[in-house]
Design a protein around this motif. Structure first.
Motif, short mmCIF file in Angstrom:
data_model
loop_
_atom_site.label_atom_id
_atom_site.label_comp_id
_atom_site.label_asym_id
_atom_site.label_seq_id
_atom_site.Cartn_x
_atom_site.Cartn_y
_atom_site.Cartn_z
N ARG A 108 0.80 -1.23 0.00
CA ARG A 108 0.00 0.00 0.00
C ARG A 108 0.83 1.28 0.00
O ARG A 108 0.27 2.38 0.04
N GLN A 109 2.16 1.18 -0.06
CA GLN A 109 3.01 2.36 -0.02
C GLN A 109 3.86 2.47 -1.28
O GLN A 109 4.47 1.49 -1.72
N ASP A 123 0.47 6.60 0.78
CA ASP A 123 -0.34 5.42 1.08
C ASP A 123 -1.48 5.40 0.07
O ASP A 123 -2.35 6.28 0.08
N GLN A 125 -4.00 3.60 -0.17
CA GLN A 125 -5.34 3.34 0.36
C GLN A 125 -5.92 4.57 1.04
O GLN A 125 -7.06 4.95 0.79
N SER A 126 -5.13 5.21 1.91
CA SER A 126 -5.63 6.37 2.65
C SER A 126 -5.33 7.69 1.96
O SER A 126 -5.96 8.71 2.26
N HIS A 128 -2.56 9.28 2.42
CA HIS A 128 -1.68 10.04 3.31
C HIS A 128 -0.27 10.13 2.71
O HIS A 128 0.25 9.15 2.17
#
Length: 462
Positions: A108-109, A123, A125-126, A128
């Protein structure tokens, strides 16, 4: 125009066994007999990735050996089917300017480098974003590059334990430890005199950098420094890193037609042959035998000489691919006559900006905001299907399969208003893309093509 590209690194092996086989085997060994999980638990345990699912069906439980030929054909089938199944989810990057380089760090990174000289991890997914401090030169400061040139290359070593990129001074090579991203060392002594455009790892502790100054430099990292378990800090609490110099520096030979434009734009390493390929802006491909030093083997004039900015290598086909203003050229240095004709991108002259190989499929990121997919064995583009159902038998439509990226963000400053204020949309260049094959995901990023424009794009295709 901005001219940068990203080259391909070898994709991770695809998982090939169904989960849950070991737990079922343990239960049977204990004499409990086969047990069926409730439907909800079975769904939660199922893998979301298409390739492991198909491999699990065909290969069976752990301990059973499947046919290597069949597994190869299955992976090839998945590679061809994936592009038409991908769907975009845009990622907001704020006011960051033009993403030039990217690599997956985890499921995810993704780590990225920008024209505004920012190294960050996003990230997917988020959404961030975490900014990573850049490493600063030590001792007497060399001639500094222009502050707007940015980070053009990010590469991970084969074991995924080190990351190499540019420093605060883009002439210097910075190395970080993974997964912590603690600084390890900075190559700022007797190295490059201009921007680093490309990086390639030869092994876990040897990297090569290519620069706009017309040289390639080989850097060997001290294993004691790399594998040290302690990260030292200064009195101010900042991490301390060593400063290194290259083991070897080799200049690009001057061409007779364009002797002043020897800028190294891209590198690609063949581990099988222990050879390093490079392209330079004077329209040449160069090849070195790469061991403890660099020994140049040949230089070849490329068939298309304008804006050769990206390079990748395919281990399966022993083939280099070079992206230029409107073509992708294929080179096998061992063949006097090339058997694969160049591929025309036909994207209005905006150029090929990023390339990657996986098996026989090459992914092309263009300067017009689109992704194209080319089958090198069949020597034709993948085509759209009338249906995107996996098992559909419908015939191709004859139209080239093209994934068009979103608009991203563009700063409507005075320069934009003066030259393009009447335009509602402006195409973006896809300067970088990277696959996460086990998760069947594709990260794509870039920004506006004109050099003076400020903006960015990033998207996750899955």
């Amino acid at each position: 125009m901005e001219q940068t590209g990203s080259r391909k690194r070898k994709a991770p092996a695809i998982e090939g066994a169904a989960e849950g086989a070991s737990s079922r085997g343990s239960a049977a060994a204990a004499g409990e007999g086969p047990q069926l999980l409730p439907k909800k638990q079975r769904l939660l345990a199922a893998r979301r990735s298409l390739v492991p699912c198909l491999l699990g069906r065909s290969v069976g439980s752990r301990g059973r050996v499947g046919s290597p030929g069949f597994e190869g054909r299955l992976r090839g089938y998945a590679v061809q089917k994936l592009p038409e199944l991908l769907r975009e989810r845009p990622l907001a990057l704020g006011t960051l300017n033009k993403v030039f380089a990217s690599q997956w760090l985890s499921t995810r990174q993704v780590v990225c480098g920008t024209k505004c000289n920012t190294l960050f991890v996003v990230d997917v997914q988020s959404g961030h974003i975490t900014r990573i401090p850049l490493l600063q030169d030590g001792g007497p400061q060399p001639a500094r590059a222009q502050p707007s040139c940015g980070i053009h290359a990010i590469e991970l070593n084969p074991s995924k334990t080190l990351l190499a990129t540019g420093g605060e001074n883009p002439n210097s090579l910075a190395v970080y430890k993974l997964p912590t991203l603690d600084p390890v060392c900075l190559g700022d002594h007797q190295g490059h005199k201009d921007w680093i455009f490309a990086i390639a790892w030869l092994c876990d502790n040897v990297a090569v950098s290519g620069s706009r100054d017309g040289t390639v430099a080989l850097w060997r990292l001290d294993p004691h420094v790399v594998h040290g378990s302690t990260t030292w800090h200064s009195d101010a609490g900042l991490p301390v890193y060593t400063h290194i110099r290259p083991r070897d520096v080799d200049p690009i030979p001057r061409s007779s037609t364009n002797p002043t434009n020897r800028k190294v734009r891209a590198l690609a390493f063949s581990g099988k042959n222990q050879e390093l390929g490079a392209v330079s802006l004077d329209g040449y491909f160069h090849l070195w035998k790469a061991r403890s030093t660099l020994s140049r083997l040949l230089s070849i004039k490329l068939p298309y000489c304008r804006e050769n900015v990206c390079l990748t290598y395919c281990d399966d086909l022993s083939l280099y691919a070079v992206g230029s203003q409107a073509h992708v050229s294929f080179l096998d240095p061992r063949q006097r006559q090339q058997n694969i004709r160049p591929m025309s991108s036909r994207e209005g002259g905006t150029g090929v900006r990023s390339l990657s190989f996986y098996q026989h499929i090459i992914t092309v990121g263009t300067g017009h905001g689109s992704l194209l997919f080319y089958d090198v064995r069949a020597q034709k583009f993948l085509e759209e299907k009338a249906s995107v159902i996996l098992d559909s038998s419908q015939e191709p439509t004859g139209r080239k399969l093209r994934l068009t990226c979103g608009r991203g963000w563009l700063n409507h400053d005075n320069q934009w208003m003066n030259y393009f204020g009447g335009m509602n949309e402006f195409p973006i260049a896809l300067y970088t893309h990277c696959y996460n094959w086990p998760e069947m995901k594709l990260f794509v990023a870039g920004g506006p093509l004109p050099a003076g424009f400020h903006g960015s794009y990033a998207g996750l295709w899955s």
